[in-house]
Design an enzyme around this catalytic site. Sequence first.
Site, PDB file in Angstrom:
ATOM      1  N   GLY A 135     -29.034  10.262 -15.680  1.00 25.01           N
ATOM      2  CA  GLY A 135     -29.327   9.734 -17.009  1.00 25.01           C
ATOM      3  C   GLY A 135     -28.058   9.650 -17.833  1.00 25.01           C
ATOM      4  CB  CYS A 195     -26.111  12.268 -11.574  1.00 27.20           C
ATOM      5  SG  CYS A 195     -24.684  11.725 -12.521  1.00 27.20           S
ATOM      6  CE1 TYR A 196     -28.226  15.003 -19.403  1.00 26.43           C
ATOM      7  CE2 TYR A 196     -30.447  15.150 -18.495  1.00 26.43           C
ATOM      8  CZ  TYR A 196     -29.551  15.386 -19.513  1.00 26.43           C
ATOM      9  OH  TYR A 196     -29.974  16.023 -20.661  1.00 26.43           O
ATOM     10  CG  HIS A 255     -26.163   8.405  -8.608  1.00 26.16           C
ATOM     11  ND1 HIS A 255     -27.314   8.539  -9.343  1.00 26.16           N
ATOM     12  CD2 HIS A 255     -25.147   8.564  -9.480  1.00 26.16           C
ATOM     13  CE1 HIS A 255     -27.009   8.748 -10.619  1.00 26.16           C
ATOM     14  NE2 HIS A 255     -25.696   8.778 -10.717  1.00 26.16           N
ATOM     15  CD  GLU A 269     -29.903   7.933  -7.051  1.00 25.85           C
ATOM     16  OE1 GLU A 269     -29.428   8.814  -6.319  1.00 25.85           O
ATOM     17  OE2 GLU A 269     -29.858   7.975  -8.284  1.00 25.85           O
ATOM     18  CG  ASP A 279     -47.399  -9.863  -6.067  1.00 24.28           C
ATOM     19  OD1 ASP A 279     -46.927  -9.499  -4.969  1.00 24.28           O
ATOM     20  OD2 ASP A 279     -46.727  -9.967  -7.107  1.00 24.28           O
ATOM     21  CE  LYS A 333     -43.217 -10.075  -4.416  1.00 21.42           C
ATOM     22  NZ  LYS A 333     -44.056 -10.700  -5.437  1.00 21.42           N
TER      23      LYS A 333
END
Length: 518
Positions: A57, A84-85, A175, A177, A232, A374
């Site tokens: 963040g 991180c944060y 990070h 991710e 969708d 998605k």
Amino acid sequence: MSTHDRLLIIDFGSQVTQLIARRLRELNTYCEIHPYQNVTDAFLRDFAPRAVILSGGPASVIDEASPRPPESVFSLGVPVLGICYGQQVMMQMLGGRVERGHGTAEFGRAYVAPAARHEALLLGWFLDGREQVWMSHGDHVSAIAPGFEVYGTSPNAPFAITGDPARHFYAVQFHPEVHHTPNGRTFFENFLRIAGFTGDWTMGAYREEAIARIREEVGDAHVICGLSGGVDSSVTAVLLHEAIGDQLTCVFVDHGLLRQNEAEEVVAMFRDHYNIKLIHADESELFLGELEGVSDPEQKRKTIGRLFIDVFQKYAGRIERAEFLAQGTLYPDVIESVSFSGGPSVTIKSHHNVGGLPEKMGLKLVEPLRELFKDEVRALGHELGLPASFIGRHPFPGPGLAIRCPGEITREKLDILRKADAVFIDQIRKHGLYDEIWQAFVAILPVRTVGVMGDGRTYDFACALRAVTSVDGMTADYYPFSHEFLGETATRIINEVQGINRVTYDITSKPPGTIEWE
Ligand code: XMP
């Protein structure tokens, strides 16, 4: 609510929090993102996570008003990973220390070297000595909390990877991710294994659960589903049909602004193949009539949106005992994101074609995809047996060809446009490029140009080809076709489509352009 083992991601406003969820879902783990403001002691008790991740963040834990998770996160008895944060807030709350940058800020690629070894957390890590990671921090941890050990260091982050193995609290400065941490997936895999996740979140399991949930929610009422032919709404319709069969009626509004053969394909697939009750509302006369003389893009959208709602309501009103409206809302549409200007803010796409309808018609909503990203919807589509040609379709805008026909819309221009578009898409498919491209189409330009064909002069329309790569449509790059491909396509369009004598290729990216021409 899901019956799977659940992981809670507490969001502190990082730009990449969604990527944490993506990585975990890829590892067949069910997780939800919630903004820190909503995570109270009571919320934690109800959610009962098997593990918690604290996201990155933009705030600084040194500021007094900076966001915090509740203390009780650390007394749940479940593993916690701070990123991180999240790492800094964890250290601060557990008795360590965080300091401002002063030359130790790090943005971008960094290399972490191993320190003490934690076999379970670092399985598959440091095989080549060091690991590339992605850093993005101003503050840094200057003293780790009691009970923590150091497993990895980088030149500017002496506490790049730390952990308290007794309580299974882990904290990383980088990070894991993002793609720029190439071994990040393995890191998450290790954390999940430590937390006891079994990888039970699969589309096969989801299908069964979703069907059971729909049956329970809907009972013996009827459901209306607006079908556009996009992925969708197609997956929503097929899933609902499996769950409630004839209690489902789909309404396909044909506004006369569809691509070549589109209406036929949708009807053939859903009515004939799946045997789904389908109303094909052919209202092209109405739409094209009302659009006559309209050339302003926003006016076109407004006209189409208004008529769409009227038409949908007209047909839906004929369906007896309809109590529900199905919508293909996805998880990114419902994630609440942290906003630092105020409380949590909800981001919901504004261009839902049936916006406002549920209230107007007194219908309840059923949204069976609202937990999915998605690509999970595509995986579910495969699971349900939808053909790849439907699942992999390029997105198509609600106003259809109206916004690919700058200026006034006429039937003549639409016919020409449909033919040219079909040739372009055929070319793309023949060259095996369809899946590499995010969206491709032709726009017919409101200009006639002079040409020469055979011995005669021509005075016909010019058109523009548009093909872009993108992840989410927010930004886009034009697709770098070869000159051979472009030349061949131009020749085919001019030879095969009467009414076009000039072809251009649009090489504008977004920004500054938009994907559509209007
Ligand atoms: P733009 O042109 O804004 O397009 O760069 C981004 C994506 O959104 C689609 N698009 C629309 N979809 N109603 C829709 O349902 C609209 O009015 C609309 N305008 C653009 C566009 O096709 C692209 O995928």
